[in-house]
Scaffold this active site. Structure first.
Site, PDB file in Angstrom:
ATOM      1  N   GLU A 177       0.834  -1.206   0.000  1.00 20.56           N
ATOM      2  CA  GLU A 177       0.000   0.000   0.000  1.00 20.56           C
ATOM      3  C   GLU A 177       0.871   1.260   0.000  1.00 20.56           C
ATOM      4  O   GLU A 177       0.612   2.203  -0.751  1.00 20.56           O
ATOM      5  CB  GLU A 177      -0.934  -0.024   1.208  1.00 20.56           C
ATOM      6  CG  GLU A 177      -1.922  -1.164   1.151  1.00 20.56           C
ATOM      7  CD  GLU A 177      -3.232  -0.868   1.833  1.00 20.56           C
ATOM      8  OE1 GLU A 177      -4.185  -0.467   1.135  1.00 20.56           O
ATOM      9  OE2 GLU A 177      -3.295  -1.033   3.071  1.00 20.56           O
ATOM     10  N   GLU A 188      -4.922  -8.845   2.807  1.00 21.50           N
ATOM     11  CA  GLU A 188      -5.965  -8.519   3.779  1.00 21.50           C
ATOM     12  C   GLU A 188      -7.199  -9.412   3.685  1.00 21.50           C
ATOM     13  O   GLU A 188      -7.747  -9.838   4.708  1.00 21.50           O
ATOM     14  CB  GLU A 188      -6.360  -7.046   3.631  1.00 21.50           C
ATOM     15  CG  GLU A 188      -5.357  -6.068   4.235  1.00 21.50           C
ATOM     16  CD  GLU A 188      -4.139  -5.810   3.361  1.00 21.50           C
ATOM     17  OE1 GLU A 188      -3.264  -5.039   3.780  1.00 21.50           O
ATOM     18  OE2 GLU A 188      -4.060  -6.400   2.247  1.00 21.50           O
TER      19      GLU A 188
END
Length: 266
Positions: free
Chosen positions: A120, A140
């Site tokens: 990210e 995730e």
């Protein structure tokens, strides 16, 4: 120069090198690291002698994502930085480049793990180099979590949507070669040489006129979500003033005199 126990800062000429320095945890993000990162971005923005930034990790890893325990400041580790997070509850997002875009070009030098929050944060950088043994991924969904560091917004704008959705929805790891094939990174180099290549690119950036470099970067991001007509208008507004700078005049003189330019910010 600042830095913390989990984030080191050093200069390589006109390049500021920020190193995630928690190798025993594969450089998982801690509060000390986030504070150091945010201060590093501010230092790069405010110091005109800095023309580029290289972000890398120590110990053969880039970043394995968020360490929630360390971020919470449990025990002694990180407790001394709690006041920074209380003063600016957005600090962690700014540190991870979700809510802050540095003025100067940011080049990522990736070795080893660059997963979850590491991938990210990578999306907030401008130019990306990886060692051939690096691993990327957004894990995730495999853990019942959401990649809230910006990936559902940024990733489909940076790589083809089909690849972005596969990465987001499968949570599988990607090799450096795969990451390059889908456009997530720009260079794959032999293991252990990503920082060397990133500094080489930084030197090339540093040799260019700093005002022009910053204006070009700003224009690319500013116009990304505009229509072509609005984007071209924004480009003119951003670009024309550059032609009236001392840097532009020096570039023309150096070209005419067949010598390297000597740029300054004016």
């Amino acid at each position: 120069m600042g830095g913390t126990e989990h984030l080191t800062v050093r200069r390589e000429g006109a390049t500021l090198v920020l190193t995630l320095n928690r190798p025993q945890a594969r450089n998982a993000l801690s509060l000390a690291m986030l504070v150091g990162l945010y201060d590093g971005w501010l230092e790069a923005d405010e110091d005109d002698s800095v023309r580029s930034v290289v972000l890398t990790g120590a110990g053969g890893s880039f970043c394995a994502g968020m360490d929630l325990k360390a971020l919470a400041g449990q025990g002694m580790e990180g407790e001394q930085y709690r006041h920074r997070l209380k003063a600016d509850p957005d600090l962690h997002w700014k540190a991870m480049l979700r809510h802050h875009r540095p003025r100067k070009p940011v080049i990522a030098a990736v070795e080893g793990h660059c997963v979850a929050g590491g991938t990210e944060m990578l999306q907030g950088t401008d130019i990306r180099v990886a060692g051939d043994s690096a691993t990327f991924g957004l894990f995730e969904v495999r853990r019942g979590l959401f990649p809230i560091g910006g990936s559902t917004v940024r990733l489909p704008r940076q790589i083809p949507r089909t690849h972005a959705l596969e990465m987001l929805l499968t949570g599988r790891p990607y090799s450096a070669r795969e990451a390059a094939d889908i456009g997530l990174i720009g260079h794959v180099v032999p293991e252990g040489t990503a920082l060397e290549k990133a500094l080489e690119i930084a030197d090339r950036v540093n040799s260019c006129a700093p005002l022009a470099v910053e204006a070009v970067k700003a224009s690319v991001y500013e116009s990304a979500e505009l229509t072509e007509t609005d984007g071209l208008a924004a480009e003119l507004a951003r670009g024309w003033p550059v032609f009236d700078t001392a840097d532009a005049k020096e570039g023309a003189r150096a070209f005419a005199e067949k010598r390297p330019p000597r740029y300054r910010r004016a």
